[in-house]
Design an enzyme around this catalytic site. Structure first.
Site, short mmCIF file in Angstrom:
data_model
loop_
_atom_site.label_atom_id
_atom_site.label_comp_id
_atom_site.label_asym_id
_atom_site.label_seq_id
_atom_site.Cartn_x
_atom_site.Cartn_y
_atom_site.Cartn_z
N CYS A 131 49.80 -9.45 42.32
CA CYS A 131 51.09 -9.37 42.99
C CYS A 131 51.26 -8.12 43.84
O CYS A 131 50.64 -7.99 44.89
CB CYS A 131 52.20 -9.51 41.95
SG CYS A 131 53.78 -10.08 42.63
N LYS A 158 47.03 -4.62 35.82
CA LYS A 158 47.70 -4.31 37.08
C LYS A 158 47.80 -2.81 37.30
O LYS A 158 48.38 -2.08 36.48
CB LYS A 158 49.09 -4.96 37.09
CG LYS A 158 49.79 -4.95 38.44
CD LYS A 158 51.09 -5.76 38.33
CE LYS A 158 51.75 -5.97 39.67
NZ LYS A 158 52.97 -6.80 39.54
N GLU A 198 50.63 -15.10 38.27
CA GLU A 198 51.20 -14.06 37.41
C GLU A 198 52.42 -14.63 36.69
O GLU A 198 53.19 -15.39 37.27
CB GLU A 198 51.60 -12.87 38.27
CG GLU A 198 52.23 -11.71 37.50
CD GLU A 198 52.85 -10.67 38.41
OE1 GLU A 198 52.85 -9.49 38.04
OE2 GLU A 198 53.36 -11.04 39.50
#
Length: 345
Positions: free
Chosen positions: A166, A134, A59
């Site tokens: 993440c 995300k 990321e």
């Protein structure tokens, strides 16, 4: 599952993960220069790892974190766009699939709404075959607009791949969603910083075990002037054991071979630790012994999840009753997040 060689076979997918140094960029020219650097690295890696079928970059590896809001909007990319064209060309030249970060991707209502934090999976022909936004941005710091769904794509040699990003990985629900859609490899691209290293390493291993799936983690390394990123990119077997893991070094690489037949055999034939099967066949031994059928119990026993699906507002209120009812925290303010309760229209 094999580790230590540079090869792959008809049954194994060669996967590489990269501790890419977190860049600090400010404009489109810098972003495109860095994208070309990523492409060159990928092509070079293929020379050293001839069995590499898939490479994963972290990321923020393409654009870095734009701490200036104007720069964030000015460098937000389109998909497809100039950045993805560079990556597609590299995938074709290296004859390798790649996973790349776009932070951010322009919102449909750009620039009136914040960009998305996006991953793309590009095949060895240069085609974008998955775009994931995300779902759970790292609040309160990240200002990305949230996505709303996960995907599964048939990847190299037929291995089924899902992408998450993440902070997504701190929520067991997203891993389960990917696994129940058929994912055999869940890729977690991170720009994760200290202090949460131990927790993140542990979480990815636990989720591989809990979901009977391979996990590949690519994390940033280095210091960008604000955060220190801990690296530890890793490839984890579907039994939760680490096959290969980097340290904190910038541009560190790990590589392993993931057997397609092994995970499918385990999911079909394993019993006591076949978690995704047992979740939807609860107590099948006892149910069968009682003469109540041979499938166990499929009904969801978890009241919170039932409530979330049927009445999201009430579920939110229940969470607020045991936490807080504002997104901001008065004792440690972040930006202009409200610390007094607001009512949604």
């Amino acid at each position: 599952m094999r580790h230590g060689d540079i090869s792959s076979s008809n049954d194994t997918v060669g996967v590489a993960v990269v501790n890419y140094k977190m860049p600090r960029l400010h404009d489109r020219a810098g972003v495109l220069e860095n994208a070309r650097k990523i492409a060159d690295m990928m092509i070079g890696m293929k020379t050293g790892l001839p069995g590499m079928d898939l490479v994963v970059f972290p990321e923020y590896s393409t654009q870095g974190i734009m701490y200036n809001e104007e720069e964030m909007y000015a460098t937000a990319a389109t998909i497809p766009g100039d950045e993805t064209a560079i990556f597609s060309a590299a995938c074709r030249e290296a004859d390798t699939w790649g996973i790349f970060s776009i932070t951010g991707e322009q919102h449909e209502d750009h620039p009136n709404k914040p960009p998305y934090n996006t991953l793309i999976l590009i095949d060895n022909k240069g085609e974008i075959v998955q775009r994931y936004r995300k779902i759970l941005p790292w609040c309160p710091i990240e200002g990305w607009y949230p996505g709303d769904t996960t995907y599964v794509t048939e990847g190299p040699k037929g291995l089924k791949i899902s992408l998450i990003i993440c902070d997504d990985g701190n929520y067991p629900e997203i891993w389960r969603d990917c696994a129940m859609k058929g994912a055999e490899l869940i890729v977690r691209c991170q720009g994760y910083m200290y202090p949460a290293k131990d927790q993140q390493v542990m979480m990815s291993k636990a989720m591989a075990w809990a979901n009977n799936c391979y996990v590949a983690v690519a994390n940033a390394a280095g210091f960008d002037g604000v955060y220190s990123y801990f690296g530890h990119s890793a490839i984890i077997g579907f039994d939760g054991r680490t096959l290969g893991e980097t340290g904190e070094e910038e541009y560190g690489i790990q590589y392993a071979q993931l057997s397609v037949s092994a995970i499918r055999d385990a999911r079909e034939n394993d019993q006591s630790q076949n978690h995704i099967f047992k979740l939807l066949h609860r107590g099948y031994s006892g149910v069968h012994a009682a003469g109540d059928g041979d499938k166990g119990v499929a009904d969801c026993p978890f009241e919170f999840y039932k409530l979330w699906v049927t009445d999201a507002q009430k579920a939110q209120e229940r969470v607020e009753a045991i936490t807080r009812d504002t997104v901001g925290v008065a004792d440690c303010r972040v930006g202009n997040l409200p610390v007094e309760k607001t009512v949604e229209a």
